[in-house]
Design an enzyme around this catalytic site. Structure first.
Site, PDB file in Angstrom:
ATOM      1  N   LYS B  19       0.855  -1.201   0.000  1.00 60.18           N
ATOM      2  CA  LYS B  19       0.000   0.000   0.000  1.00 60.18           C
ATOM      3  C   LYS B  19       0.884   1.241   0.000  1.00 60.18           C
ATOM      4  O   LYS B  19       1.952   1.268   0.645  1.00 60.18           O
ATOM      5  CB  LYS B  19      -0.871  -0.046   1.259  1.00 60.18           C
ATOM      6  N   SER B 114      -9.558   1.439   3.541  1.00 65.72           N
ATOM      7  CA  SER B 114      -8.823   2.233   2.595  1.00 65.72           C
ATOM      8  C   SER B 114      -7.756   1.466   1.812  1.00 65.72           C
ATOM      9  O   SER B 114      -7.132   2.029   0.912  1.00 65.72           O
ATOM     10  CB  SER B 114      -8.155   3.395   3.322  1.00 65.72           C
ATOM     11  N   SER B 138      -9.465  -0.731   7.825  1.00 66.99           N
ATOM     12  CA  SER B 138      -8.984  -0.511   6.465  1.00 66.99           C
ATOM     13  C   SER B 138      -8.375  -1.695   5.747  1.00 66.99           C
ATOM     14  O   SER B 138      -8.125  -1.606   4.547  1.00 66.99           O
ATOM     15  CB  SER B 138      -7.957   0.615   6.462  1.00 66.99           C
TER      16      SER B 138
END
Lengths: 108, 467
Positions: B19, B114, B138
């Site tokens: 990420k 997210s 997330s």
């Protein structure tokens, strides 16, 4: 419960982020209203919790220099620099007052 | 290296994705924000370093909501992430196009967030595993929507050094894989004390392999009644019941338990998160790294302009709210109050786990993934408050939790279920998760050939500027 304009201005100064428009102000008011629910909970006699690891001892290492000397690498990411210094515009000049900005005069 | 039998490690040559809020040396790290566009970190996050030391191949950095704030992976500067399941045969069968013009482009669903990019990468077989982060759900939320395993480890188990922080007291690196066994493998490589992260515990971590045959008869599974939230879709409700029955029929003890302060966890999170965000985002001033505005009048005006240009509305909104709660006149009533409520929430779990319950079983999300066009009708904060409801409390209490793909919804999209375990008992947690995974037999995604679209179709329209 309104958030007074003086507080809004104060927040913008503290955060160095502006509300930009009425929508931003509205969102703050919503956020504050949402947070009010906390007061429904009885927290008499409770200690605030800073960390879930509060029962453990923090790791402390020896105060020896193990790395560093990477000035050149660190300066690479800065846009304005002179020798080994980061360059900033002059300090000690306050942000322009609210009346000089058009952020949210109509809203309060 | 593999030929002469000298691999660097288990993951030598295995593709992984990370990420984009983890620092990667020499590789741009943006947090999907204009503030860090072009930022090249001079070091690797500890977890990234560990993967690279194994010989893992970093395929790329994955998209996220800006600074990991959001539950849809729709609010980053690179645009939203499309759930690979939008293009699966399973979804298309249940949602046939009515006309040629109404093609997939209008019906694609979000990944959740997210860590949506990471979840999509794993879900579409682009990589073996991906790193996400988990502050309020997330990692687990997009895992559930994308039909992959999303593990949130115990706070303090995996180093956060190099993970650009959102909420220091709740953030953890998350692991996304297609199978529970894989998550256990990656966990084994990443967990352990890091002198560079003082919030990692010092206990020696023993990597483990999950057993092949699992006997769950000695287990006690708790079903927290407060997780029957309004808004929970009947489908998820039914799936949850079915899973509980599965455990019961296999001989485990399944009981209803209570976590009475659950309804307050979102509000508590809202205050603590914005407060910590206000603090963590203060470092972005344009001086040492990242975007810098062309303002030269004063330091403060340069900082203000930089931050106005660099942050999106979501981030700025949270910074302002956070600063509000931290004002002297509000500090006790909001911030400290929230910290006390946090203790109540954490204690709820302590009581339940102390009463003989081994693992909690809850849904991960309220329903299957929403179509993007639906999702963006509400603002980020509203969405986050709705979507984080089931995952957030585990972050409050620092407990390990994992979302496991359970079944497909009526619309042909993945639904996941969540297991929450005791602190640092990942082995037990993942063993139970693996047992469930074996029972659930979640189907493999059938990705079909996509028509070659015009580039403009994929151009993200930042339509909801009020966000």
């Amino acid at each position: 419960e309104q958030v007074p304009a003086a507080v809004l201005e104060h927040l913008e100064r503290l955060a160095l982020v502006d509300f930009r428009d009425a929508e931003g102000v509205r969102r703050l008011r919503e956020a504050v209203r949402f947070a009010e629910r906390l007061h429904d909970v009885d927290t008499e006699g409770l200690e605030p919790m800073d960390s879930v690891l509060e029962d453990r001892c923090l790791y402390l290492r020896e105060d020896d220099v193990t790395e560093g000397n990477c000035t050149k690498e660190l300066l690479k990411n800065a846009r304005e620099k002179i020798e080994e210094y980061f360059v900033a515009p002059p300090g000690n000049i306050p942000l322009p007052k609210l009346e000089e900005r058009e952020t949210f005069e109509q809203q309060s | 290296r593999l030929h002469p039998g000298q691999p660097l490690g288990v993951l030598d040559g295995i593709p992984v994705a990370v990420k984009d809020n983890f620092n990667t040396a020499g590789i741009e790290t943006t947090c999907a924000s204009n503030m860090l566009k072009g930022y090249i970190p001079p070091y690797n996050a500890t977890v990234v370093q560990k993967l690279l030391d194994q010989g893992a191949v970093l395929l790329g950095k994955t998209n996220l909501d800006e600074f990991a704030m959001g539950s849809g992976t729709t609010d980053g500067v690179f645009g939203p992430v499309r759930n690979p399941w939008s293009y699966s045969r399973q979804y298309k069968e249940k949602n046939p196009s009515k006309s040629h013009s109404e093609n997939e482009d209008s019906k694609w669903v979000i990944t959740g967030g997210s860590s949506g990019g990471s979840a999509a990468a794993v879900s579409s077989f682009t990589c073996f595993a991906a790193l996400g982060s988990d502050t309020g759900g997330s990692t687990r939320n997009p895992a559930a929507h994308c039909g992959v395993v999303g593990l949130k480890p115990t706070y303090g188990l995996i180093s956060r050094h190099g993970l650009i922080p959102l909420v220091n007291s709740m953030d953890v690196p998350g692991i996304l894989t297609r199978h529970v066994d894989d998550a256990a493998i990656v966990l084994g490589l990443l967990a352990g004390h890091d002198p560079k992260d003082s919030t990692t515990i010092q206990d020696t971590f023993k990597p483990f392999e999950l057993p092949h045959s699992i006997d769950i008869r000695k287990l006690c599974i708790g079903i927290p009644k407060e997780y029957h939230v309004p808004g929970l879709s009947s489908e998820v409700q039914a799936l949850w019941s079915k899973a509980a029955d599965l455990f019961k029929d296999a001989g485990a003890k399944v009981i209803e338990v209570s976590l009475p302060h659950t309804p307050y966890s979102i509000v508590c999170y809202h205050v603590l998160c914005t407060a910590e965000v206000a603090s963590n985002m203060a470092r972005f001033d344009g001086l040492e790294y990242g975007h810098r505005a062309d303002m030269k009048q004063s330091t403060e005006s340069m900082y203000a302009a930089t931050r106005r240009e660099g942050f999106n509305d979501v981030v700025r909104g949270r910074i302002l709210s956070g600063n509000y709660f931290l004002l002297k006149e509000n500090y006790e009533n909001y911030f400290v109050k929230a910290q006390k409520v946090r203790r109540l929430i954490a204690n709820d779990f302590v009581k339940v786990f102390g009463s003989g319950v081994d693992i909690l079983l809850t849904p991960t999300t309220l329903s299957d993934a929403a179509p993007y066009m639906e999702f963006i009708k509400e603002d980020n904060r509203t969405r986050s408050a709705q979507d984080d409801i089931l995952t957030q409390a585990a972050n409050m209490a620092g407990l390990p939790a994992v979302s496991v793909p359970a079944a497909l919804s009526k619309r042909g999209l993945p639904l996941g279920l969540q297991f929450i375990g005791r602190s640092f008992q990942e082995k037990q947690l993942l063993t139970v998760a693996k047992w469930f995974e074996n029972q659930a037999k979640f189907p493999v995604i059938h990705l079909e050939d996509m028509k070659r679209h015009d580039c403009s179709d994929f151009q993200h329209q930042k339509s909801v500027s009020s966000l």
